[in-house]
Design a protein around this motif. Structure first.
Motif: not given
Length: 194
Positions: A104-116, A140-144
């Motif tokens: 799961l590729v997550v960007l470190g500057d995207m603090p508002f993504i819902q866990a769901s 969008g992100h994250p991408v799996a």
């Protein structure tokens, strides 16, 4: 399938620094999270990762000691490197976690993504699949990425991300109602979610 999160946090944040000051690191800038609590940007990202994502890696610069400390406090393994860009960071992290069944590729500057939203993206990921959240018709992100993409991810270089791999798979678009999947904190004004 067990999915390993890779949080990319090795960028320079030059656009943010240009507005906020050369000594300001956007990953450490305080912002109010989805839960109403003020934390640094990178910590909000880590807080939003759902419990289902057990193995977590943070890729960052060696001198970002506060980011490293936060990553370790949240149970992440840390990979430090002086990266030439997103592609190089991603390749190094996939190589370091090559036993993973998927990433799961997550960007470190995207603090508002819902866990769901993250849970929806990783749900049903297959070894040969790619799953991407779609908000208002935009990727969008994250991408799996399923495990079969390990070699392709490890071959990435420079600042080119993994979008090039989309042509090699049947990409599953995951519709979400979450503006956070498109919201990165490139400039100080974007620290305030609305």
């Amino acid at each position: 399938m067990t999915v390993t999160a890779i949080v990319l946090a090795a960028g320079q944040g030059s656009r943010f620094r240009a507005e906020a000051g050369a000594d300001q690191d956007k990953l450490l800038a305080p912002c109010v999270g989805l839960d109403g609590v003020t934390r640094p940007v990178i910590e909000q990202v880590l807080v939003n990762l759902p419990a289902a994502v057990v193995e977590r890696w943070v890729v960052t610069l060696p001198e970002r000691t506060d980011v490293i400390r936060l990553a370790e406090a949240y149970g992440c393994q840390v990979l430090t490197l002086c990266s030439a860009g997103m592609g190089e960071s991603l390749a190094a992290a996939v190589a370091a976690s090559d036993n993973a069944e998927g990433w799961l590729v997550v960007l470190g500057d995207m603090p508002f993504i819902q866990a769901s939203s993250i849970e929806q993206v990783i749900q049903g990921l297959s070894r040969e699949g790619i799953r991407v959240p779609v908000q208002a018709g935009r990727y969008g992100h994250p991408v799996a990425f399923g495990g079969d993409f390990g070699p392709g991810l490890m071959a990435l270089t420079g600042d080119r991300g993994a979008r090039s791999l989309f042509t090699q798979a049947d990409v599953t678009q995951v519709p979400v109602n979450d503006p956070g999947v498109l919201w990165d904190v490139d400039v100080p004004a974007l620290l305030n979610y609305r």
